[in-house]
Design an enzyme around this catalytic site. Structure first.
Site, short mmCIF file in Angstrom:
data_model
loop_
_atom_site.label_atom_id
_atom_site.label_comp_id
_atom_site.label_asym_id
_atom_site.label_seq_id
_atom_site.Cartn_x
_atom_site.Cartn_y
_atom_site.Cartn_z
N HIS A 1 -5.82 1.92 5.24
CA HIS A 1 -6.20 3.26 4.80
C HIS A 1 -6.77 3.22 3.38
O HIS A 1 -6.32 2.45 2.53
CB HIS A 1 -4.99 4.20 4.86
CG HIS A 1 -3.88 3.78 3.95
ND1 HIS A 1 -3.80 4.15 2.63
CD2 HIS A 1 -2.78 3.01 4.19
CE1 HIS A 1 -2.72 3.63 2.08
NE2 HIS A 1 -2.08 2.94 3.01
N ALA B 1 -10.31 -19.00 5.19
CA ALA B 1 -9.55 -18.67 6.39
C ALA B 1 -8.06 -18.88 6.13
O ALA B 1 -7.64 -19.89 5.56
CB ALA B 1 -10.01 -19.52 7.56
N ASN C 1 -7.21 -9.29 7.58
CA ASN C 1 -6.30 -8.15 7.42
C ASN C 1 -6.40 -7.66 5.99
O ASN C 1 -5.94 -8.33 5.06
CB ASN C 1 -4.87 -8.57 7.77
CG ASN C 1 -3.92 -7.39 7.80
OD1 ASN C 1 -4.26 -6.27 7.42
ND2 ASN C 1 -2.69 -7.65 8.24
#
Length: 209
Positions: free
Chosen positions: A136, A184, A151
């Site tokens: 958000h 990564a 993420n």
């Protein structure tokens, strides 16, 4: 905006001829576009061939809407299309979850199983790969790449042209500077300076041996 639906299937060209181009072609088709052809930006010798069942065309003659389906500097690639008059198309796979209060700019590509949280902003020509999570109120800059499984926490800022590798994590409220690269699997817990590469858990600046 050229992204709004007007009740009819619209023609789209995808820039790129490699394996990722096919992925974007398939995203676009399920998002209601009719993909007409591929635009070759790297090797003029490919023009006139067919790839993935589609004709390969030169970008010089603008035919309307286009989306980027190849790797590299997405803003530089788009600039090469824009100079020929192409207009940017937003491609959002219907299996992505985009919050009603989020904003996804024209030119962005959002893959399946991506989640874009409340009041998040996805910049022009950004790529949100399959399964990537955007928290958000996050701000994802222009031309930024979130590879599959990345993420990004809430209230984060990811600068223009930054790249997050597969399954990289940026915790809540942290800023990643423009042009930075997060390797990564890295976990970013403190700000990352622009044009810096970080890796590891927790992420640290990469220093070549």
């Amino acid at each position: 905006s050229d992204s709004g639906r007007v009740g009819s299937v619209r023609d789209l060209h995808v820039a790129g001829t490699g394996s990722f181009a096919l992925e974007v072609v398939e995203y676009a088709r399920v998002d209601g576009y009719h993909v007409v052809g591929l635009l070759e930006l790297l090797d003029a010798a490919r023009v006139g061939n067919r790839m993935h069942g589609l004709p390969v065309l030169a970008p010089e003659l603008s035919l309307g809407l286009a989306a980027i389906g190849l790797g590299g500097d997405r803003l530089e690639l788009w600039a090469r299309l824009a100079e020929h008059g192409w207009r940017s198309a937003r491609v959002v796979h219907p299996a992505a979850h985009v919050s009603p209060s989020a904003d996804v700019a024209d030119g962005a590509v959002v893959g399946p199983a991506a989640v874009i949280g409340a009041a998040a902003q996805i910049g022009p020509h950004a790529l949100v790969g399959r399964g990537a999570l955007v928290g958000h109120h996050a701000r994802i800059g222009s031309g930024t790449v979130l590879n599959p499984g990345a993420n990004v926490g809430g209230n984060t800022r990811i600068g223009d042209g930054a790249v997050l590798g597969m399954s990289a994590t940026v915790v809540n409220g942290v800023e990643v500077g423009a042009g930075a690269v997060v390797a990564a699997g890295a976990v970013v817990v403190r700000p990352v300076e622009p044009r810096t590469r970080v890796q590891g858990v927790p992420a640290r600046v990469f220093s070549p041996a």
